[in-house]
Write a protein that holds these residues in place. Structure first.
Motif, PDB file in Angstrom:
ATOM      1  N   GLN A   3       0.843  -1.183   0.000  1.00  0.00           N
ATOM      2  CA  GLN A   3       0.000   0.000   0.000  1.00  0.00           C
ATOM      3  C   GLN A   3       0.881   1.236   0.000  1.00  0.00           C
ATOM      4  O   GLN A   3       1.937   1.254   0.601  1.00  0.00           O
ATOM      5  CB  GLN A   3      -0.834   0.039   1.284  1.00  0.00           C
ATOM      6  CG  GLN A   3      -1.484  -1.269   1.624  1.00  0.00           C
ATOM      7  CD  GLN A   3      -1.859  -1.330   3.081  1.00  0.00           C
ATOM      8  OE1 GLN A   3      -1.428  -0.518   3.883  1.00  0.00           O
ATOM      9  NE2 GLN A   3      -2.675  -2.305   3.431  1.00  0.00           N
TER      10      GLN A   3
ATOM     11  N   ASN B  48      -5.434   5.677   8.938  1.00  0.00           N
ATOM     12  CA  ASN B  48      -6.401   5.080   8.012  1.00  0.00           C
ATOM     13  C   ASN B  48      -6.544   3.604   8.346  1.00  0.00           C
ATOM     14  O   ASN B  48      -5.552   2.939   8.655  1.00  0.00           O
ATOM     15  CB  ASN B  48      -5.931   5.252   6.574  1.00  0.00           C
ATOM     16  CG  ASN B  48      -5.967   6.710   6.138  1.00  0.00           C
ATOM     17  OD1 ASN B  48      -6.885   7.450   6.499  1.00  0.00           O
ATOM     18  ND2 ASN B  48      -4.966   7.125   5.382  1.00  0.00           N
ATOM     19  N   SER B  50      -6.951   1.313   6.373  1.00  0.00           N
ATOM     20  CA  SER B  50      -6.160   0.532   5.412  1.00  0.00           C
ATOM     21  C   SER B  50      -4.740   0.328   5.923  1.00  0.00           C
ATOM     22  O   SER B  50      -4.079  -0.647   5.579  1.00  0.00           O
ATOM     23  CB  SER B  50      -6.140   1.239   4.055  1.00  0.00           C
ATOM     24  OG  SER B  50      -5.640   2.557   4.209  1.00  0.00           O
ATOM     25  N   THR B  51      -4.254   1.225   6.744  1.00  0.00           N
ATOM     26  CA  THR B  51      -2.923   1.074   7.344  1.00  0.00           C
ATOM     27  C   THR B  51      -2.937   0.032   8.454  1.00  0.00           C
ATOM     28  O   THR B  51      -1.977  -0.716   8.632  1.00  0.00           O
ATOM     29  CB  THR B  51      -2.446   2.432   7.925  1.00  0.00           C
ATOM     30  OG1 THR B  51      -2.382   3.393   6.873  1.00  0.00           O
ATOM     31  CG2 THR B  51      -1.085   2.305   8.594  1.00  0.00           C
ATOM     32  N   SER B  92     -16.798  -1.265   6.919  1.00  0.00           N
ATOM     33  CA  SER B  92     -15.873  -0.666   5.947  1.00  0.00           C
ATOM     34  C   SER B  92     -16.549   0.445   5.144  1.00  0.00           C
ATOM     35  O   SER B  92     -15.878   1.247   4.499  1.00  0.00           O
ATOM     36  CB  SER B  92     -15.346  -1.742   5.000  1.00  0.00           C
ATOM     37  OG  SER B  92     -16.420  -2.284   4.267  1.00  0.00           O
ATOM     38  N   GLU B  96     -13.554   4.864   8.064  1.00  0.00           N
ATOM     39  CA  GLU B  96     -12.288   4.848   7.298  1.00  0.00           C
ATOM     40  C   GLU B  96     -11.066   4.936   8.185  1.00  0.00           C
ATOM     41  O   GLU B  96      -9.952   4.739   7.737  1.00  0.00           O
ATOM     42  CB  GLU B  96     -12.239   6.056   6.356  1.00  0.00           C
ATOM     43  CG  GLU B  96     -13.083   5.923   5.126  1.00  0.00           C
ATOM     44  CD  GLU B  96     -13.149   7.233   4.366  1.00  0.00           C
ATOM     45  OE1 GLU B  96     -12.546   8.239   4.823  1.00  0.00           O
ATOM     46  OE2 GLU B  96     -13.819   7.250   3.327  1.00  0.00           O
TER      47      GLU B  96
END
Lengths: 454, 454
Positions: A3, B48, B50-51, B92, B96
């Motif tokens: 990512q 985030n 996603s991290t 999800s 975020e």
């Protein structure tokens, strides 16, 4: 797979360079707070939403970051509301906690919750981040630090004076040239009272604030346009044109507000503070400024604001007295007064004026070049002595090319590079290179320690 | 109307008394980190998702605190999933961001994101809270601090040695008697290799760990029950019974692991570290311990763990080397090694053993009793001098009953109370009462400063 990493908008990473500077500010304010008997507290990042909601107005409620309940959070949510996608109503069913929005409400909550352990007057400071879901823009972040110092449980004006002393000392230590503006909410109430226009306080202060720019006639026009009667405008002419020393202003206010009990109370309070300041002989310039109208919703006495003289950046510190901080949580009649230092703005001012000290006790003072083998072991032993003397120093961990090691020292702004090979080892010395001047000299360890100490 | 205030379960308020103690720990570790050239960074509380997601296993994903998106967050949520109340899948779509779960993943993210600004090897420390939606219990919190110190971008074993030096110095300064246990992941891999049982590493270390309690026969039985062949058990007998000095253990391991390349590499690494430590003559006891098996999923070389000798509390510091911290974010081949100091446990150890210094530079040293009027102004002037000498001191803000003022000083544990009335003013002195001994004496300001200095 990999990512591209990023952080949420409005948030920041702080690099070592930035951290050392920020800590210089925090350490300075802390040392002053402590010198006056204030001690730190910390509260959790998350508070119950019941603690936070309704304390910052409708807009504030929206700007709170809410934490999703853990586990099967939708289980208890109302089917109908979910189907309607009623975001607001569903919120209270799926979220119980939020991130703190400021340090004032958590402090009030703390005082009430721990009232039996606290000895009043309670002098505390608190330096922690707060979070607001504001639209990010230059200089406005979604995570930022507040540095609050407050005393609650005492009505004495000595507390106001002490906070002014703290401002004086902090900015003297930071080397920032400031002016402290001082006002009193009761004087503003008095002005409104004598012209019977309590809803017009803000309009009046805003209009007066424009005097220098637009002149008296336009100010009076503006007041008329806001609905003030000709008589009212006439009555407050001496206030609009208030000038001279703080003492002259106080004398004039006492005259004009003679018929207002609350107004006179405000003038009295102001005068007591000025009397103390005379005795204390501060360096700080203190200026009575009636246009200062921050926090009219909660301040009840003194109002403070500090501006930097040499940078156009708005207020860098502000605060005031509030008579009922803890009432909302059920503890009545606890008066407090406090100020908040704006760390981000102070940082910007100091950066712009290059006021941060070049040599900071946190930074590394010296780096040993690593030549490997025997030289490495020799360096480790010298470093032991250097560190025992309280000096931050390091050895490059790999015996790689000299250039790479020097680059590292350069980028980390390490002021001294140390070299020791066979020659130095035999002579029990170290070669010291001053990275700014380029000068080199071969020194004993004792000499070395003297040279590289701050 | 009034709410009874509380905080979310698993979170804590820190009172001034607790903060002063906690800061004593933080300031000590920071000063040592800096002495070795490590500098601070800070990362945002929110990252985030996603991290964060997928970095801590499935259980970790559940324990992340998720932040609800701002505004009309349900708008983009899938109607079908909402109707099903599919909490996980909806998550999800409505969240975020999450609160950081540790400091390692944000650090890896930081290194990758700022790789062009960083000069490697990058030596950083980071002291910040982390959040986990764990079930709260004694000693386990949903918000707690981690103190991590790492160096990335260098394979040198000197880094391992430096971290051991840091452990030595921190615990010497904190006065905690500790032992540092040392292991190497490659040795464990070697053991698994020589008996061809790479999936049994944990079983083996767990069984060996019981040797003292249950004896060799039972250990061998346990290994058999875990599926190790008689031959394999036989092969590792010397490892199970490993004893003697660190050097003796190394010699024995070198013998037993002779056929394993990775095992020998581990023994080599261990020996290099021991060699450095011999030169550096640390006070710290370092003990090679093969049962130390923390972080087998990510550590690739050295593994460290520090235990307090005088309190049964588990590990108070731990860490190791990881060869691919940043790979997940796209930056390959960055090896790092780091340790983490457990602030909460260190706090408990120091509290239990009463190791916190009684006189702390942060606390108030002296309080002036407020008699009002002239006496108050006199006190303010004396305080100026005292504070200029760097001493924390205060004046009680209200001229109330003596008893109330003394109570305040008592509760705040202020060691000296100052009194000045007409007599003292005329003589230019102050009466100082030592709150512990009860002794009183009349002193000049210079004498006073000497007496109340730490």
């Amino acid at each position: 797979m990999a990512q591209k990493p990023s952080i949420p908008k409005g948030t920041r990473d702080f690099s070592p360079v930035e951290m050392v500077k920020r800590n210089y500010i925090f350490d300075t304010v802390k040392s002053v707070f402590q010198k006056y008997g204030y001690l730190p507290i910390e509260t959790p990042a998350m508070e119950n939403l019941s603690t936070l909601l309704g304390k910052y107005g409708e807009e504030g409620d929206k700007l709170l970051f809410k934490i999703l309940n853990s586990g099967d959070y939708l289980k208890k949510a109302d089917d109908g509301l979910l189907a309607e996608k009623a975001s607001n109503k569903v919120m209270s069913q799926i979220s119980e906690k939020g991130l703190r929005y400021d340090l004032t409400v958590p402090f009030a909550r703390f005082v009430v919750q721990h009232q039996n352990e606290i000895s009043f007057p309670f002098k505390r400071y608190q330096i922690q981040p707060v979070w607001r879901a504001d639209r990010p823009q230059k200089g406005r972040y979604r995570e930022f630090f507040q540095c609050d110092v407050d005393v609650v449980g005492s009505n004495s004006l000595l507390n106001e004076v002490e906070l002014i002393q703290i401002v004086d000392e902090v900015y003297r230590l930071l080397n920032i040239n400031v002016v402290l503006k001082l006002n009193n909410r009761k004087i503003l109430s008095g002005i409104a009272e004598i012209i019977d226009a309590s809803d017009k306080i803000v309009d009046i202060t805003v209009a007066i604030d424009k005097l220098d720019k637009i002149g008296l006639d336009k100010v009076n026009e503006e007041l008329a346009s806001k609905g003030l009667s000709a008589e009212a405008i006439d009555t407050i002419q001496p206030i609009i044109m208030l000038s001279g020393t703080n003492r002259e202003k106080v004398a004039k206010l006492r005259e004009v507000l003679a018929s207002s009990e609350i107004g006179l109370k405000g003038v009295d309070e102001l005068e007591v503070v000025l009397n103390y300041l005379d005795v204390l002989k501060l360096d700080l310039e203190v200026e009575l400024d009636l246009t200062l109208a921050r926090g009219l919703n909660y301040y009840t006495g003194a109002i403070f604001e500090v501006k930097a003289r040499d940078v156009a950046i708005g207020s860098i510190t502000g605060g005031g007295r509030y008579d009922d901080l803890t009432g909302i949580f059920g503890l009545k009649d606890v008066s407090g007064v406090g100020i908040s230092f704006g760390a981000d703005r102070i940082y910007d001012v100091m950066n712009q004026l290059e006021l941060f000290p070049k040599a900071d006790g946190a930074k590394t003072r010296a780096m040993f070049v690593n030549f490997g083998g025997e030289d490495e072991l020799y360096a480790l032993q010298i470093l032991n002595e250097v560190r025992k003397a309280g000096i931050n120093a390091e050895l490059f961990p790999d015996a790689v090319k000299m250039k790479k090691q020097m680059n590292y020292a350069n980028k980390k702004e390490i002021p001294f590079v140390l070299l020791a090979g066979e020659e130095e080892r035999k002579a029990n010395t170290v070669t010291v290179k001053n990275m700014e001047s380029g000068e080199q000299s071969q020194l004993t360890v004792d000499e070395l320690i003297k040279v590289i100490s701050i």
